[in-house]
Design an enzyme around this catalytic site. Structure first.
Site, PDB file in Angstrom:
ATOM      1  N   ASP A  81       0.812  -1.229   0.000  1.00  0.00           N
ATOM      2  CA  ASP A  81       0.000   0.000   0.000  1.00  0.00           C
ATOM      3  C   ASP A  81       0.840   1.271   0.000  1.00  0.00           C
ATOM      4  OD1 ASP A  81      -1.955  -1.962   0.513  1.00  0.00           O
ATOM      5  OD2 ASP A  81      -1.950  -1.554   2.665  1.00  0.00           O
ATOM      6  N   GLU A 130     -11.016  -0.621  -3.529  1.00  0.00           N
ATOM      7  CA  GLU A 130     -10.329   0.089  -2.437  1.00  0.00           C
ATOM      8  C   GLU A 130      -9.158   0.862  -3.023  1.00  0.00           C
ATOM      9  OE1 GLU A 130      -9.421  -3.335  -0.100  1.00  0.00           O
ATOM     10  OE2 GLU A 130      -7.648  -3.870  -1.260  1.00  0.00           O
TER      11      GLU A 130
END
Length: 312
Positions: free
Chosen positions: A19, A189
């Protein structure tokens, strides 16, 4: 300056990380990733900085769960920004599954990009589900006019909120909304926003984060609020290189149209969902403004020093 032809290689630094958010702060490249481990171990953030995209230095534990009074489970998906001489980092904590659980998106502040970051509120900034969006995966973006936005959301819903000048409280849109849903088709997401030649490019992760088909798609709009109509995937696995390529950040070399995508992927040798590494590859725009699909590589990128840049 090519640093004798050196390449970054992929991954760009060792360890299991995911991420990544990418920024330029104080004349250096910075990457802020999730420490990719089980929830019991995913309790802090490290950061990495570089002068040239090739050689990276780790700054350990810029923010730790023990210093966030309300964080009880994993912390992940950090997104930093600089404003008025302060550095703010937005992050997910506790992985709440409904509005009766406590957690969501927090914000911490520091005097420099290496921290230490201090919890700014003592409670989450966003702690409820709105429009079906799980409060995770924040991405902060400041527009050319100074307006600050926070894009976020899991469970296939994406919201955007306005941040006030203090960067630790939420504003209201002109229509009276605080939480505005902007979910494009295929969104799962990991939102990300950039602006190029007056056009807003909104990107997001698709697929399941633990599987091989995790990927990134994008849309364009003339407004930071959309509408965002999905165009195509721009980042995906290559069965000869790696799987699960997704949840990324972006770097633009200031004053140029030179762009890099920083993302995580899973090496072919790994089956553990948390065994993810951070990588970088060039990102190119076609003459018509569309984004060319990224070619994920083992080589990474050539050295690209920054000169006369203070912050972006």
């Amino acid at each position: 300056m090519e640093n004798n032809g050196a390449k970054s290689g992929n991954p760009i630094f060792s360890g299991w990380y995911a991420d990544p958010e990418a920024r330029i702060f104080e004349g250096q490249y910075w990457v802020y990733p999730t420490f990719s481990a089980s929830y019991d171990e995913q309790t802090f953030f490290d950061a990495f900085h570089s002068d040239n995209l090739v050689e990276w230095t780790k700054v350990e534990r810029i923010l730790d769960k023990k210093d966030i009074t309300w964080a009880q489970r994993a912390v992940w998906a950090p997104s930093p920004i600089e404003r008025n001489g302060k550095y703010y980092i937005y992050f997910s904590a506790n992985d709440i599954q409904n509005n009766d659980e406590y957690g969501g998106i927090g914000v911490a502040v520091a005097d420099g990009p290496s921290g230490p970051f201090i919890d700014a509120l003592g409670h989450p900034l966003i702690d409820q589900f709105h429009h079906g969006a799980q409060p995770i995966d924040p991405h902060v973006y400041i527009d050319d006019d100074g307006s600050a936005y926070l894009y976020y959301g899991g469970w296939k819903h994406c919201n955007v909120v306005k941040l006030n000048e203090d960067m630790i409280s939420l504003g209201t849109f002109v229509d009276g909304e605080v939480y505005k849903e902007i979910t494009p088709e295929g969104y799962v997401e990991g939102p990300c926003m950039i602006k190029r030649n007056g056009t807003y490019y909104f990107m997001w992760a698709e697929g399941g984060w633990g599987g091989p088909h995790y990927s990134v798609a994008y849309a364009r709009s003339d407004s930071p609020l959309g509408p965002f109509l999905r165009e195509q995937k721009i980042l995906a696995q290559n069965p000869q290189v790696a799987t699960g390529a997704g949840h990324h950040g972006m770097i633009q070399i200031p004053g140029t149209d030179e762009w890099y995508i920083v993302y995580h992927r899973r090496p072919l040798s790994e089956t553990d969902a948390n065994h993810r590494v951070v990588c970088i590859d060039p990102l190119h725009f076609n003459p018509d403004g569309t984004i060319a699909p990224v070619e994920i590589s083992f080589e990474g990128v050539s050295a690209r020093p920054l000169t006369n840049v203070n912050s972006v």
